[in-house]
Design a protein around this motif. Structure first.
Motif, mmCIF file in Angstrom:
data_model
loop_
_atom_site.group_PDB
_atom_site.id
_atom_site.type_symbol
_atom_site.label_atom_id
_atom_site.label_comp_id
_atom_site.label_asym_id
_atom_site.label_seq_id
_atom_site.Cartn_x
_atom_site.Cartn_y
_atom_site.Cartn_z
ATOM 1 N N MET A 116 9.711 0.181 11.385
ATOM 2 C CA MET A 116 9.889 1.498 10.762
ATOM 3 C C MET A 116 10.281 2.503 11.838
ATOM 4 O O MET A 116 9.551 2.704 12.799
ATOM 5 C CB MET A 116 8.592 1.905 10.069
ATOM 6 C CG MET A 116 8.650 3.242 9.356
ATOM 7 S SD MET A 116 9.924 3.364 8.101
ATOM 8 C CE MET A 116 8.999 3.148 6.602
ATOM 9 N N ARG A 117 11.454 3.081 11.665
ATOM 10 C CA ARG A 117 11.903 4.067 12.648
ATOM 11 C C ARG A 117 12.179 5.385 11.947
ATOM 12 O O ARG A 117 12.068 5.493 10.736
ATOM 13 C CB ARG A 117 13.180 3.548 13.316
ATOM 14 C CG ARG A 117 12.946 2.179 13.924
ATOM 15 C CD ARG A 117 13.728 1.974 15.143
ATOM 16 N NE ARG A 117 15.140 2.221 14.963
ATOM 17 C CZ ARG A 117 16.048 1.761 15.810
ATOM 18 N NH1 ARG A 117 15.685 1.053 16.837
ATOM 19 N NH2 ARG A 117 17.320 2.021 15.614
ATOM 20 N N HIS A 118 12.577 6.364 12.736
ATOM 21 C CA HIS A 118 12.813 7.665 12.108
ATOM 22 C C HIS A 118 14.001 7.607 11.158
ATOM 23 O O HIS A 118 14.104 8.390 10.227
ATOM 24 C CB HIS A 118 13.034 8.737 13.176
ATOM 25 C CG HIS A 118 14.274 8.489 13.971
ATOM 26 N ND1 HIS A 118 14.296 7.576 15.005
ATOM 27 C CD2 HIS A 118 15.516 8.994 13.847
ATOM 28 C CE1 HIS A 118 15.531 7.552 15.486
ATOM 29 N NE2 HIS A 118 16.283 8.388 14.809
ATOM 30 N N SER A 130 9.486 2.296 -1.023
ATOM 31 C CA SER A 130 10.615 3.078 -1.532
ATOM 32 C C SER A 130 11.755 3.066 -0.528
ATOM 33 O O SER A 130 12.921 2.973 -0.913
ATOM 34 C CB SER A 130 10.195 4.520 -1.791
ATOM 35 O OG SER A 130 9.083 4.556 -2.632
ATOM 36 N N GLU A 187 0.832 -1.198 0.000
ATOM 37 C CA GLU A 187 0.000 0.000 0.000
ATOM 38 C C GLU A 187 0.869 1.252 0.000
ATOM 39 O O GLU A 187 2.015 1.208 0.437
ATOM 40 C CB GLU A 187 -0.868 0.007 1.249
ATOM 41 C CG GLU A 187 -2.003 -0.972 1.176
ATOM 42 C CD GLU A 187 -2.802 -0.999 2.465
ATOM 43 O OE1 GLU A 187 -2.601 -0.107 3.307
ATOM 44 O OE2 GLU A 187 -3.608 -1.918 2.606
HETATM 45 P P1 TYD Z 1 7.762 5.208 1.629
HETATM 46 O O1 TYD Z 1 8.952 4.348 1.480
HETATM 47 O O2 TYD Z 1 7.738 6.490 0.896
HETATM 48 O O3 TYD Z 1 6.444 4.389 1.269
HETATM 49 P P2 TYD Z 1 5.954 3.839 -0.155
HETATM 50 O O4 TYD Z 1 7.054 3.928 -1.131
HETATM 51 O O5 TYD Z 1 5.538 2.414 0.146
HETATM 52 O O6 TYD Z 1 4.778 4.656 -0.544
HETATM 53 O O7 TYD Z 1 7.653 5.483 3.203
HETATM 54 C C1 TYD Z 1 6.495 5.838 3.810
HETATM 55 C C2 TYD Z 1 6.537 6.239 5.239
HETATM 56 O O8 TYD Z 1 7.630 5.843 5.993
HETATM 57 C C3 TYD Z 1 6.484 7.731 5.314
HETATM 58 O O9 TYD Z 1 5.156 8.073 5.600
HETATM 59 C C4 TYD Z 1 7.379 8.103 6.411
HETATM 60 C C5 TYD Z 1 7.911 6.823 6.947
HETATM 61 N N1 TYD Z 1 9.350 6.864 7.196
HETATM 62 C C6 TYD Z 1 9.822 6.786 8.491
HETATM 63 O O10 TYD Z 1 9.057 6.682 9.450
HETATM 64 N N2 TYD Z 1 11.170 6.791 8.712
HETATM 65 C C7 TYD Z 1 12.060 6.907 7.696
HETATM 66 O O11 TYD Z 1 13.284 6.917 7.934
HETATM 67 C C8 TYD Z 1 11.570 7.002 6.361
HETATM 68 C C9 TYD Z 1 12.512 7.128 5.202
HETATM 69 C C10 TYD Z 1 10.214 6.970 6.143
#
Ligand code: TYD
Ligand code: MG
Length: 456
Positions: free
Chosen positions: A265-267, A103, A97
């Motif tokens: 998922m972290r910062h 990415s 999603e």
């Molecule tokens: P993303 O990889 O852009 O998602 P997609 O390609 O599947 O659409 O990442 C989405 C979310 O991840 C974004 O809302 C912010 C979060 N995120 C973090 O919490 N920490 C991070 O270091 C990064 C790069 C993203």
């Protein structure tokens, strides 16, 4: 001169029809046909009659094993799901999603890959945006080249020029070719572009990670044909509100599909979770009713999870039953077993079940923990959090054997549990080998006796 003709293509399954129809006879979806222009170039006639150019079929021994050596991406969770690493020339479709982290994952893999050049093509984000994202991540790969491009012909030319060790395309829905008039993201475009990239990748032995969006229904947007042609289909899932992300393979030509990769998922990007049990168990729940620990296995990896239940008197006539991360029908079945075989009356009770951490478990071995949590909440009696359970429950209330019991016991022992309840039907377990106490039970009643007697 190629002839242009109009066809109607189902955006869900890729079926075609010469005229518009409302109901797709192939996939059963409604209102999915969209007009697209197909350019049918005259096919070059291949002569098959000339036996001189026919290729000779080979036996298994004769087939040369060339460049199929897989290589590690440097990201062990990603490698695990791929079946041990990337295979040169293979196409990996990474679906999920929006906002789940596709990415980010692809960028991290590109940046951690050692000793190979990477070409990262983004049609979704500008180079500046990628740069900003990469500053949040700690990895760096000097051999990673970035390009913002959406035209297939240019992408193919760049692959030729750079000859990368890995190609990432974010996302396939943004790539389009001049050969087809319909817009980017349409079925014909996706199909044509994937075919073009695949041909090039196979010819040059470049592994490709294709990012694909997912529709509301949960399938990768675009035709099903995309899933047929690629070698591996990975799904990146998880609740956006939870920090865990789970990577699963739903198709893998080079490995098993039962493996699972867990990330947090972290910062500063996605962290690999190599020991999921530590994250999924909350030691603060000691002494609270309605929680128990199950020794589950997903893929080949054992991990311990907390099963939580809340049982309360139904406020209205119809009791509610709800399950998160567990099959609701199976929960109903287990409640019926409790009622019929163990004599507990739960008909007038609301039952809510939750697998902690927001993950979905399909392993039937957590049945025993589900039953145990439900009763613990019903009687408001806590189960010791030093206990761990593994066992499938059958319709007669018997505890059925589970797969790879030794691995489950090993995991519980590793995490310092004092006792594990296992099915007596699992034979050939060397009890002396373990320091953890092992209780073998034949049916649900035996398990409940151990759990609730010990606790008081
Ligand atoms: P993303 O990889 O852009 O998602 P997609 O390609 O599947 O659409 O990442 C989405 C979310 O991840 C974004 O809302 C912010 C979060 N995120 C973090 O919490 N920490 C991070 O270091 C990064 C790069 C993203
Ligand atoms: Mg993205």
């Amino acid at each position: 001169m190629p002839k242009a003709k109009t066809i109607y293509v189902c955006q869900s399954c890729g079926a075609t029809s010469p005229k518009w129809i409302g109901h797709c006879p192939s996939c059963g979806e409604w209102n999915t046909y969209v007009e697209e222009i197909e350019i049918s170039s005259p096919k070059s006639k291949r002569s098959v009659s000339n036996s001189m150019i026919l290729e000779k079929p080979l036996t298994l021994q004769e087939i040369p094993l060339g460049k199929t050596d897989r290589f590690s991406t440097g990201n062990s969770e990603f490698d695990r799901v791929l079946g041990g690493g990337l295979v040169p020339g293979s196409i990996v479709l990474l679906g999920g999603e929006p906002g789940i982290g596709k990415s980010t994952l692809a960028l991290q893999v590109a940046l951690t890959l050692k000793g190979k050049s990477v070409l990262y093509i983004s049609g979704e984000e500008s180079l500046e945006q990628i740069k900003l994202r990469s500053t949040r991540l700690s990895d760096e790969n000097g051999q990673c080249l970035f390009l913002s491009e959406t035209l297939l012909e240019n992408i193919l030319a760049q692959i030729d020029r750079i000859n990368p060790g890995l190609l990432v395309i974010d996302s396939i829905q943004t790539v389009n070719t001049e050969m087809i008039e319909s817009g980017a993201g349409s079925v014909s475009q996706i199909r044509e572009c994937t075919a073009g990239i695949m041909k090039k990748a196979k010819a040059m032995s470049v592994p490709v990670i294709l990012i694909g969006h997912i529709t509301k229904e949960g399938s990768i947007a675009g035709p099903k044909v995309l899933e047929h042609v690629v070698d591996t289909v990975l799904q990146f899932e998880g609740d956006r509100n939870f920090m865990y992300r789970i990577l699963r393979a739903s198709k893998n030509r080079f490995g098993s599909t039962s493996e699972m990769g867990i990330f947090e998922m972290r910062h500063d990007g996605l962290r690999q979770v190599s020991n999921p049990s530590e994250l999924l168990i909350n030691s603060e729940h000691q002494g609270l009713s309605g929680a128990s620990i199950a020794a589950a296995i997903e893929g080949v990896r054992p991990f311990l999870i907390e099963v939580q239940a809340l049982v309360s008197s139904a406020a209205y006539g119809n009791p509610q039953r709800s399950a998160t991360g567990f099959d609701l029908r199976r929960l109903n079945m287990l409640l019926a077993v409790l009622e019929k075989r163990a004599g507990f009356k739960l008909v007038t009770k609301d039952v809510f079940l939750n697998i902690a951490g927001g993950i979905k478990v399909t392993d039937p071995a957590i049945d025993l923990a589900v039953i145990c949590s439900v009763l613990s909440s019903n009687f408001d009696k806590a189960v010791s959090m030093n206990f761990c359970l593994a066992g499938e429950v059958g319709l007669t209330g018997e505890v059925r054997p589970v797969s790879r019991l030794e691995q489950r016991i090993g995991e519980a022992e590793k995490l310092g549990f004092s006792k594990i309840i296992v099915p007596a039907a699992n034979k050939g377990i060397d009890l002396k080998k373990y320091n953890i106490g092992i209780a073998r039970v034949k049916n649900v009643n035996e398990a409940l006796r151990i759990l609730f007697k010990n606790d008081n």
